[in-house]
Write an enzyme that holds these catalytic residues in place. Structure first.
Site, PDB file in Angstrom:
ATOM      1  N   ASP A  63      -9.607  47.147  56.137  1.00 32.83           N
ATOM      2  CA  ASP A  63      -8.187  46.226  56.595  1.00 32.83           C
ATOM      3  C   ASP A  63      -7.015  46.685  55.870  1.00 32.83           C
ATOM      4  O   ASP A  63      -7.165  47.154  54.630  1.00 32.83           O
ATOM      5  CB  ASP A  63      -8.560  44.792  56.645  1.00 32.83           C
ATOM      6  N   ASP A  65      -3.169  45.760  54.251  1.00 31.04           N
ATOM      7  CA  ASP A  65      -2.459  44.749  53.833  1.00 31.04           C
ATOM      8  C   ASP A  65      -1.028  45.269  53.150  1.00 31.04           C
ATOM      9  O   ASP A  65      -0.910  46.112  52.925  1.00 31.04           O
ATOM     10  CB  ASP A  65      -2.972  44.079  52.656  1.00 31.04           C
ATOM     11  N   ASP A 144      -5.205  41.250  40.833  1.00 29.00           N
ATOM     12  CA  ASP A 144      -6.204  40.991  40.008  1.00 29.00           C
ATOM     13  C   ASP A 144      -6.485  42.602  39.326  1.00 29.00           C
ATOM     14  O   ASP A 144      -6.304  42.274  37.844  1.00 29.00           O
ATOM     15  CB  ASP A 144      -7.583  40.404  40.749  1.00 29.00           C
TER      16      ASP A 144
HETATM   17  P1  ATP Z   1     -11.495  44.669  50.533  1.00 33.43           P
HETATM   18  O1  ATP Z   1     -10.452  44.339  51.627  1.00 33.43           O
HETATM   19  O2  ATP Z   1     -12.177  45.880  50.370  1.00 33.43           O
HETATM   20  O3  ATP Z   1     -12.562  43.501  50.042  1.00 33.43           O
HETATM   21  P2  ATP Z   1      -9.171  44.116  48.795  1.00 33.43           P
HETATM   22  O4  ATP Z   1      -8.851  44.549  47.394  1.00 33.43           O
HETATM   23  O5  ATP Z   1      -8.339  44.540  49.818  1.00 33.43           O
HETATM   24  O6  ATP Z   1     -10.715  44.487  48.921  1.00 33.43           O
HETATM   25  P3  ATP Z   1      -8.614  41.686  49.647  1.00 33.43           P
HETATM   26  O7  ATP Z   1      -9.191  40.384  49.400  1.00 33.43           O
HETATM   27  O8  ATP Z   1      -8.471  42.105  51.014  1.00 33.43           O
HETATM   28  O9  ATP Z   1      -9.335  42.513  48.636  1.00 33.43           O
HETATM   29  O10 ATP Z   1      -7.203  41.356  48.849  1.00 33.43           O
HETATM   30  C1  ATP Z   1      -6.150  42.173  49.098  1.00 33.43           C
HETATM   31  C2  ATP Z   1      -5.275  42.360  47.623  1.00 33.43           C
HETATM   32  O11 ATP Z   1      -4.669  41.274  47.222  1.00 33.43           O
HETATM   33  C3  ATP Z   1      -6.164  42.752  46.530  1.00 33.43           C
HETATM   34  O12 ATP Z   1      -6.323  44.129  46.332  1.00 33.43           O
HETATM   35  C4  ATP Z   1      -5.476  42.062  45.428  1.00 33.43           C
HETATM   36  O13 ATP Z   1      -4.381  43.101  44.940  1.00 33.43           O
HETATM   37  C5  ATP Z   1      -4.738  40.809  46.152  1.00 33.43           C
HETATM   38  N1  ATP Z   1      -5.897  39.897  45.475  1.00 33.43           N
HETATM   39  C6  ATP Z   1      -6.827  39.243  46.536  1.00 33.43           C
HETATM   40  N2  ATP Z   1      -7.488  38.424  45.897  1.00 33.43           N
HETATM   41  C7  ATP Z   1      -7.082  38.004  44.634  1.00 33.43           C
HETATM   42  C8  ATP Z   1      -7.386  37.044  43.555  1.00 33.43           C
HETATM   43  N3  ATP Z   1      -8.131  36.124  43.611  1.00 33.43           N
HETATM   44  N4  ATP Z   1      -6.502  37.434  42.327  1.00 33.43           N
HETATM   45  C9  ATP Z   1      -5.509  38.334  42.618  1.00 33.43           C
HETATM   46  N5  ATP Z   1      -5.333  38.985  43.244  1.00 33.43           N
HETATM   47  C10 ATP Z   1      -5.783  39.009  44.517  1.00 33.43           C
HETATM   48 MG    MG Z   2      -8.317  43.924  51.761  1.00 31.40          MG
END
Ligand code: ATP
Ligand code: MG
Length: 442
Positions: A63, A65, A144
């Site tokens: 996905d 963002d 994070d």
């Molecule tokens: P994936 O989509 O592969 O699970 P992702 O890193 O994109 O991994 P998401 O949950 O989609 O994870 O979140 C998008 C982004 O938002 C993360 O990469 C991070 O930068 C930020 N983020 C998400 N959750 C948190 C959190 N709990 N604390 C801090 N930053 C966060």
């Molecule tokens: Mg993501």
């Protein structure tokens, strides 16, 4: 002291397009549309987070963002297919058929002592509200891990790296931005995210982070149970469930979510093999693009505790094994609701699947035959096969149920010894021969 110094680094390292490998071919057409339109309207527009990380790693991002300096209302004004979600933490969802591009406005992190009206923390330091708009160089510090804090700029296709995220990706390690203990206190779910990314990306958890995790695992009990269920789904349905469980146990996080399962895994090798085998087959299914249902995995995790509770119920009161399993499944999932809240649409089917297990012992007559028509038959059958793999169910029984699924109506009548009166003798003999042939050598 690793990354605490990065807090002051306000200038990103800008990696120009020729010096990185993220190409527009890696990015979904719809995400590109959103980025271009924001940019053409005079806003900053970046891809951020997992999609940039995954593209650098040559994985297919699932996905996309987007981060921007446009406020949610401004985003909505630009896209007809846009909805604002979240009350405090407002995000724009731009929808293209089944694909949703999430557009977030840059936000600033607010320190506990700054006492901002839009930012609230609890007494453990957990952030309860956090909705102050900011600039990209404020937004980055709220993220994070360093690998999740890279921004791909649609204006010139460069990557902005404030935290040495690219270097950490190359070294394959998960480093929290800022002081690890403080960041885990702000949001203990980051411990689960560390485990999830370590399993999925095959990264190591940086020592500074793992030390803090060992210290703070207990804070997970402080997280709203609904959020933990969401995280449970992400952890176990990403195709790396087996490795995830090992890491969760290593960090004593699993016992925070499923204390009874954790205790059973520690003392019962056969149950541990059963769970491991279930996770391996879940990962295999996902690798083949097949669906997995969370209720199956929950049933697997709860199986040992449910059997124990069922035995206690039967010792107190006269009831069938199936009844005791159904009641026990109810009890055990109820006991978990305050930690990890499992929606009813999963607990109901799970309970049925577990309570059906004794019915696989009945291989004669209408009752046996009818089991094939049960709406949970397929899941209950898969579950029974796993049990047979650890010796809980006869191999011959498992084979019987595998075979009857391939049979036509007439053959099934024979298998379940349901014949017309005239043919009864003949039909009754056949399954006996069959079973004798298929029984494993003892
Ligand atoms: P994936 O989509 O592969 O699970 P992702 O890193 O994109 O991994 P998401 O949950 O989609 O994870 O979140 C998008 C982004 O938002 C993360 O990469 C991070 O930068 C930020 N983020 C998400 N959750 C948190 C959190 N709990 N604390 C801090 N930053 C966060
Ligand atoms: Mg993501």
């Amino acid at each position: 002291m690793k990354k605490s110094g990065t807090k002051n680094k306000k200038e990103p390292e800008i990696i120009a397009r020729p010096s990185h490998t993220v190409s527009r071919a890696d990015i979904s057409k719809n995400a590109l549309k959103v980025l271009y339109r924001l940019h053409k309207s005079g806003f900053q527009a970046f891809l951020v987070g997992g999609c940039v990380r995954d593209a650098i790693l040559n994985l297919h991002p699932k996905d996309f963002d987007v981060a921007t300096n446009a406020h949610p209302e401004e985003v909505r004004a630009l896209f007809g297919n846009c909805r604002l979600i979240g009350r405090r933490f407002r995000l724009a969802h731009v929808r293209f058929g089944r694909e949703v591009i999430e557009v977030a406005t840059f936000r600033a992190s607010v320190d506990a002592d700054e006492n901002h009206a839009d930012s609230v923390q609890d007494h453990h330091g957990r952030i309860l509200r956090d909705n102050v708009y900011g600039t990209i160089d404020e937004d980055v510090w709220r993220r994070d891990f360093t690998c999740n804090a890279l921004y791909y700029n649609i204006a010139d296709f460069s990557i902005w790296d404030y935290t040495d995220g690219v270097k950490d990706i190359e070294r394959r390690r998960l480093v929290l931005i800022g002081d690890p203990a403080k960041r885990l206190r702000e949001d203990p779910v980051r411990m689960l995210r560390a485990v999830r990314f370590a399993a999925k990306l095959n990264f190591s958890i940086d020592k500074t982070v793992s030390e803090a995790m060992h210290e703070l695992a207990g804070l997970l009990t402080n997280v709203p149970p609904a959020r933990l269920f969401d995280e449970f789904l992400k952890m176990f349905q990403a195709g790396f469930a087996e490795k995830t469980l090992d890491l969760l146990r290593e960090y004593k996080l699993f016992e925070q979510l499923f204390p009874q399962t954790s205790a059973a895994l520690d003392r019962d090798d056969s149950f541990a093999r059963f769970v491991k085998s279930a996770l391996t087959s879940t990962d295999r299914r996902i690798a083949r693009g097949k669906s997995v249902t969370p209720m199956f995995l929950l049933g697997v995790f709860f199986w040992a505790p449910v059997q124990e509770a069922a035995a206690v119920l039967r010792s107190r009161e006269k009831m069938s094994t199936a009844q005791s399993l159904a009641l026990a499944a109810w009890e055990i999932s109820g006991q978990h609701q305050s930690r990890i809240s499992i929606p009813k649409r999963f607990t109901g089917p799970m309970r049925e699947m577990l309570a059906m297990q004794p019915r696989f012992e009945v291989m004669q007559g209408r009752k046996g035959l009818n089991l094939l028509e049960h709406r949970r038959f397929r899941a209950a059958y898969d579950f029974m096969v796993l049990r047979s793999e650890v010796g809980e169910v006869d191999k011959a029984t498992a084979k019987f149920w595998t075979d009857v699924q391939e049979q036509n109506a007439e053959q099934r009548l024979q298998s379940f010894q349901l014949g017309t009166a005239g043919a009864a003798t003949k039909k009754r003999r056949r399954p006996r021969r069959r079973r004798a042939r298929t029984a494993p050598p003892s």
